[in-house]
Design a protein around this motif. Structure first.
Motif, mmCIF file in Angstrom:
data_model
loop_
_atom_site.group_PDB
_atom_site.id
_atom_site.type_symbol
_atom_site.label_atom_id
_atom_site.label_comp_id
_atom_site.label_asym_id
_atom_site.label_seq_id
_atom_site.Cartn_x
_atom_site.Cartn_y
_atom_site.Cartn_z
ATOM 1 N N MET A 63 0.984 -1.306 0.143
ATOM 2 C CA MET A 63 -0.344 0.086 -0.227
ATOM 3 C C MET A 63 0.974 1.778 -0.142
ATOM 4 O O MET A 63 0.324 2.598 -0.776
ATOM 5 C CB MET A 63 -0.750 -0.096 1.472
ATOM 6 N N LEU A 66 1.860 1.692 -3.508
ATOM 7 C CA LEU A 66 0.957 1.992 -4.144
ATOM 8 C C LEU A 66 0.923 4.146 -4.431
ATOM 9 O O LEU A 66 0.789 4.407 -5.601
ATOM 10 C CB LEU A 66 -0.289 1.688 -4.086
ATOM 11 N N ALA A 67 1.267 4.256 -2.544
ATOM 12 C CA ALA A 67 1.309 5.415 -2.705
ATOM 13 C C ALA A 67 1.922 6.600 -3.302
ATOM 14 O O ALA A 67 1.621 7.217 -4.284
ATOM 15 C CB ALA A 67 1.126 5.722 -1.190
ATOM 16 N N ALA A 88 -1.407 1.930 -10.339
ATOM 17 C CA ALA A 88 -1.392 0.328 -9.694
ATOM 18 C C ALA A 88 -0.931 -0.690 -10.186
ATOM 19 O O ALA A 88 -0.265 -1.384 -9.985
ATOM 20 C CB ALA A 88 -3.072 0.091 -9.681
ATOM 21 N N ASP A 156 -4.189 -9.836 -3.476
ATOM 22 C CA ASP A 156 -3.856 -8.467 -3.652
ATOM 23 C C ASP A 156 -4.262 -7.213 -4.134
ATOM 24 O O ASP A 156 -4.032 -6.048 -3.910
ATOM 25 C CB ASP A 156 -2.494 -8.481 -3.593
ATOM 26 N N LEU A 159 -6.017 -4.552 -2.636
ATOM 27 C CA LEU A 159 -5.312 -3.129 -1.994
ATOM 28 C C LEU A 159 -5.318 -1.842 -2.921
ATOM 29 O O LEU A 159 -4.921 -0.847 -2.880
ATOM 30 C CB LEU A 159 -3.953 -4.120 -1.995
ATOM 31 N N SER A 160 -5.199 -2.120 -4.256
ATOM 32 C CA SER A 160 -5.199 -1.246 -5.455
ATOM 33 C C SER A 160 -6.629 0.021 -4.819
ATOM 34 O O SER A 160 -6.521 1.303 -5.683
ATOM 35 C CB SER A 160 -5.584 -1.119 -6.693
ATOM 36 N N PHE A 162 -7.073 1.484 -2.539
ATOM 37 C CA PHE A 162 -6.456 2.462 -1.702
ATOM 38 C C PHE A 162 -6.145 3.908 -2.282
ATOM 39 O O PHE A 162 -5.765 4.401 -1.950
ATOM 40 C CB PHE A 162 -4.690 2.038 -1.317
#
Length: 214
Positions: A63, A66-67, A88, A156, A159-160, A162
């Motif tokens: 995560m 990703l950020a 992503a 997983d 988690l995108s 996020f």
């Protein structure tokens, strides 16, 4: 909101999960193989640099990655923000390439060196030894651990959300905010089916490789 409308919306969101899964798998597998060669390189600066990349990718949360991938371009160059799905995909590919590289490295280094030396005695080139001797045994060795990572990848992809990618979990949460809790269980069903299909394919692949025992 009707059941049919929710179902169609959820299916559209799940298509993003599948798209992210396919993109990650198609790009991270070859990249992971290249990275594994880098970690095993006898050129120390390259080996250290690649190992640092693998360490960072495996030691920080996905995560957070990703950020960074999504927000960093806008910080470095205001106004230039990557599309959410692109960000992503980049984050997932870089992350999973690091994990796959370690699996490849373990598989390659697990092949007895004597077999490579035997190939050299027979006059085979390094390329021939790798593709005709080493690679066949590597594939057999890495299927089980690779399968575990691929199954993890299926989950997983959620988690995108996020970074607000409109995948199925985000949509289920949006419906939940409207007082509809059942779409969350609906999302779980989608993942169970998808993982079931992936597990079946991996199982069949492993059985096809049973003829080649190491």
């Amino acid at each position: 909101m009707s059941f049919e409308t929710v179902t169609i919306t959820m299916m559209k969101g799940f298509m993003l999960n599948i798209q992210l899964f396919v993109i990650t798998l198609v790009l991270s597998l070859p990249l992971g193989l290249v990275v594994s060669f880098g970690t095993m390189s006898k050129f120390k600066p390259l080996s250290w640099l690649v190992r640092l990349y693998v360490y960072i990718m495996r030691s920080t949360p996905l995560m957070l990655q990703l950020a960074v991938v999504y927000y960093l371009p806008g910080i470095l160059s205001p106004g230039h923000i990557l599309p959410r799905m692109t960000a992503a995909s980049v984050a997932f590919v870089l992350n999973y390439a690091a994990y796959f590289s370690e699996i490849f490295r373990g598989g390659i280094q697990g092949v007895p060196r004597g077999q490579q030396e035997a190939g050299q005695v027979l006059g085979m080139t390094r390329r021939q030894i790798f593709f005709q001797v080493t690679l066949l045994q590597v594939v057999k060795r890495i299927v089980p651990p690779m399968g575990n990572e691929i199954i993890t990848l299926v989950k997983d992809t959620s988690l995108s959300n996020f970074i607000m990618v409109g995948e199925i979990i985000k949509l289920a949460k949006d419906f939940g905010n409207k007082g509809m809790i059942w779409p969350l269980f609906y999302a779980g069903f989608f993942f169970l089916v998808f993982n079931g299909v992936v597990t079946l394919l991996l199982s069949r692949t492993e059985k096809k490789l049973d003829y080649f025992r190491v």
